[in-house]
Design an enzyme around this catalytic site. Structure first.
Site, PDB file in Angstrom:
ATOM      1  N   GLU A  29       9.418   8.453 -17.011  1.00 36.41           N
ATOM      2  CA  GLU A  29       8.131   9.060 -16.997  1.00 36.41           C
ATOM      3  C   GLU A  29       8.021   8.464 -18.203  1.00 36.41           C
ATOM      4  O   GLU A  29       6.604   8.734 -19.097  1.00 36.41           O
ATOM      5  CB  GLU A  29       8.368  10.753 -16.942  1.00 36.41           C
ATOM      6  CG  GLU A  29       8.335  11.066 -15.716  1.00 36.41           C
ATOM      7  CD  GLU A  29       8.373  12.192 -15.359  1.00 36.41           C
ATOM      8  OE1 GLU A  29       7.719  13.216 -14.787  1.00 36.41           O
ATOM      9  OE2 GLU A  29      10.097  13.100 -16.219  1.00 36.41           O
ATOM     10  N   LYS A  40      16.839  22.097 -11.036  1.00 33.67           N
ATOM     11  CA  LYS A  40      15.840  20.908 -10.664  1.00 33.67           C
ATOM     12  C   LYS A  40      17.172  19.327 -11.328  1.00 33.67           C
ATOM     13  O   LYS A  40      16.920  19.834 -12.408  1.00 33.67           O
ATOM     14  CB  LYS A  40      14.383  21.619 -11.872  1.00 33.67           C
ATOM     15  CG  LYS A  40      13.661  21.970 -11.245  1.00 33.67           C
ATOM     16  CD  LYS A  40      13.076  20.653 -10.610  1.00 33.67           C
ATOM     17  CE  LYS A  40      12.361  19.966 -11.242  1.00 33.67           C
ATOM     18  NZ  LYS A  40      10.943  20.478 -11.277  1.00 33.67           N
ATOM     19  N   HIS A  89       0.862  -1.247   0.048  1.00 36.38           N
ATOM     20  CA  HIS A  89       0.106   0.280  -0.050  1.00 36.38           C
ATOM     21  C   HIS A  89       1.063   1.303   0.046  1.00 36.38           C
ATOM     22  O   HIS A  89       0.902   2.119   0.483  1.00 36.38           O
ATOM     23  CB  HIS A  89      -1.345   0.084   1.080  1.00 36.38           C
ATOM     24  CG  HIS A  89      -1.617  -0.662   1.707  1.00 36.38           C
ATOM     25  ND1 HIS A  89      -2.918  -1.738   1.339  1.00 36.38           N
ATOM     26  CD2 HIS A  89      -2.165  -2.164   2.033  1.00 36.38           C
ATOM     27  CE1 HIS A  89      -3.397  -2.785   1.363  1.00 36.38           C
ATOM     28  NE2 HIS A  89      -2.329  -2.822   1.809  1.00 36.38           N
ATOM     29  N   SER A 132      15.581  21.436 -15.519  1.00 32.25           N
ATOM     30  CA  SER A 132      14.253  21.984 -16.331  1.00 32.25           C
ATOM     31  C   SER A 132      14.814  23.545 -17.017  1.00 32.25           C
ATOM     32  O   SER A 132      16.324  23.848 -17.062  1.00 32.25           O
ATOM     33  CB  SER A 132      13.887  22.898 -15.171  1.00 32.25           C
ATOM     34  OG  SER A 132      12.858  24.239 -15.176  1.00 32.25           O
TER      35      SER A 132
END
Ligand code: ARG
Length: 469
Positions: free
Chosen positions: A291, A284, A157, A278
């Site tokens: 992804e 970043k 979970h 970024s």
């Protein structure tokens, strides 16, 4: 009047819009190598059976090799009027060898021809993908070996549950990709069927030798029913299903890499060469590779659904709808190959933050089950032990500490079965290593699993590289 093979029966030229709409050359041009390979074998078989003279067959085979060379030099212009790769090659062959080219299509239809081409293509593609899957599997075993003593929380979970070896976690992925390899290899058995000779749908009147063609092309079997031969795309559906599952596994891995590289988890550091920044936020470092893999998985599932839908309403035997099988197939092959390739490149470069993982495994009562198991060993029924440890956890929570940070007196308040040896039993190493049931996370088990995986990879690799043409 139109330059089409079916001109004889037609009274007017094909509308240009129809040619543009029905053409598949921009998609199926990538089958050219297999189309020529199939045609060469077909010619040889026709000569072998006395349907063509040796001289005719040689002229055709020579011409076909020249067409191949032209295509590879980028010299063949594609034209919607010629519809597909089969007609482009035949048309160019006519340009090169003249009238004898018209004999190539004896005892053959584009319906069995395209079925053959796709089988030849997919046999190769699956072979290449199996090599990529083997590389990914090897990466996991290497990483497991290298990080054999690293402990991190295992989750259920997405809540910290029990400590596990990082190597155990990584080998879970090894298992997934091993099943993917099995599925792909099993599918090969049904790809490995030679359909040529079914002709349009009913077989042919010429005295052909289908087994001969199959031998030339390295197929183990010929298809048994001519109608099924030209209507069957099951082998593509099976491949797309196997590819989809492999993408599911890649996507789940990606999700973990995204999570683990976040500041919140901090379990891995993405190598700079495999991350992006970024354009506005200078601090970043983004996990774009995982992804994108996660993002691309959906399209592959879509391709599986698309082909199932294309097939579900089709009467026997060939229908033009089936031309729509190639785009999804090719895209699935490309997407899966690209994802496997980049994962195999990225995995060895990952840096695991051992301290961070260990810290996370030490906080949050991940050894609570072990305290209960300790009590059970001393004679307490498990449910009672569960309740007892639950109260101890509540107490520790209140106090803001871990179970193993309570002193013996505090612990004994919950059960006088608890003795000094409890601290050893609650240590991370003990908690991991005592889980030595078959398939459990103990170090001994995991070391054996690494050995087993190495042997498995050795046999798989020798099978894959020992495959025929
Ligand atoms: N381009 C077609 C396909 O991909 C080849 C077979 C065409 N057959 C036909 N009867 N029009 O399916």
């Amino acid at each position: 009047m139109n330059g089409k093979p079916w001109d004889g029966r037609f009274g007017e030229a094909t509308d240009r819009r129809v040619e543009a709409f029905t053409s598949s050359i921009r998609v199926d041009s990538r089958l050219y190598r297999y189309d020529i390979q199939g045609s060469v074998a077909h010619c040889r078989m026709l000569a072998h059976c006395g349907i063509l003279s040796e001289k005719e067959a040689e002229a055709l085979v020579d011409g076909l090799e020249k067409v191949r060379a032209e295509i590879e030099r980028g010299e063949l212009a594609y034209d919607d009027r010629l519809e597909d790769i089969h007609m482009h090659i035949e048309d160019r062959l006519r340009g090169l060898v003249g009238r004898v080219a018209a004999k190539l299509h004896t005892a053959r239809s584009r319906n069995d021809q395209v079925a053959l081409d796709v089988r030849l293509y997919l046999r190769d593609a699956v072979g290449d993908i199996l090599k990529l899957v083997a590389r990914v599997r090897t990466c996991f075993v290497d990483l497991a070996e290298k990080n054999i003593d690293v402990i991190l929380p295992g989750y259920t979970h997405l809540q910290r549950a029990q400590p596990v070896l990082l190597a155990h976690h990584l080998l879970a992925y090894y298992e997934m990709f091993t099943r993917d390899a099995q599925r792909l290899r099993e599918g090969l058995a049904r790809i490995d069927v030679m359909p040529l000779g079914a002709a349009a749908l009913a077989g042919t009147t010429y005295p052909i030798d289908r087994e001969y063609t199959a031998r030339l092309l390295g197929f183990s079997r010929v298809s048994r029913n001519s109608m099924d031969s030209v209507a069957d795309r099951d082998f593509i559906v099976e491949f797309l299903a196997a590819a989809s599952l492999c993408m599911v596994h890649l996507s789940r891995l990606s999700e973990e890499l995204v999570l683990w590289s976040s500041r919140e988890f901090g379990f891995i550091e993405l190598p700079d060469a495999f991350a992006t920044g970024s354009s506005i936020m200078p601090q970043k470092k983004n996990p774009d590779i995982p992804e994108l893999i996660r993002g691309k998985a959906g399209a592959v599932f879509g391709h599986l659904t698309a082909l199932l839908c294309t097939l579900k309403g089709l009467p026997l035997a060939y229908n033009r709808d089936m031309q729509e099988d190639k785009q999804p197939l090719f895209d699935a092959v490309d997407t899966l190959s690209a994802c496997l390739g980049i994962v195999a490149a990225m995995l060895p470069a990952l840096r695991f933050q051992q301290q961070r993982m260990r810290q996370a495994a030490s906080e949050g009562y991940l050894n609570a089950t072990d305290l209960a198991d300790y009590l059970v060993e001393k004679g307490m029924p498990f449910r009672e032990a569960h309740g007892c440890v639950g109260r101890a956890v509540a107490y520790a929570l209140e106090k803001g500490c871990e179970l193993d940070q309570l002193n013996l007196e505090e612990l004994r308040a919950f059960s006088d079965l608890i003795e000094e040896d409890i601290y050893e039993a609650l240590s991370l190493e003990q908690v991991v290593n005592r889980r030595n049931s078959t398939g459990g996370t103990s170090r001994e088990n995991v070391v054996a699993a690494i050995q087993r995986a190495r042997e498995e990879l050795r046999t798989d690799n020798s099978e894959t590289s020992g495959r025929k043409p």
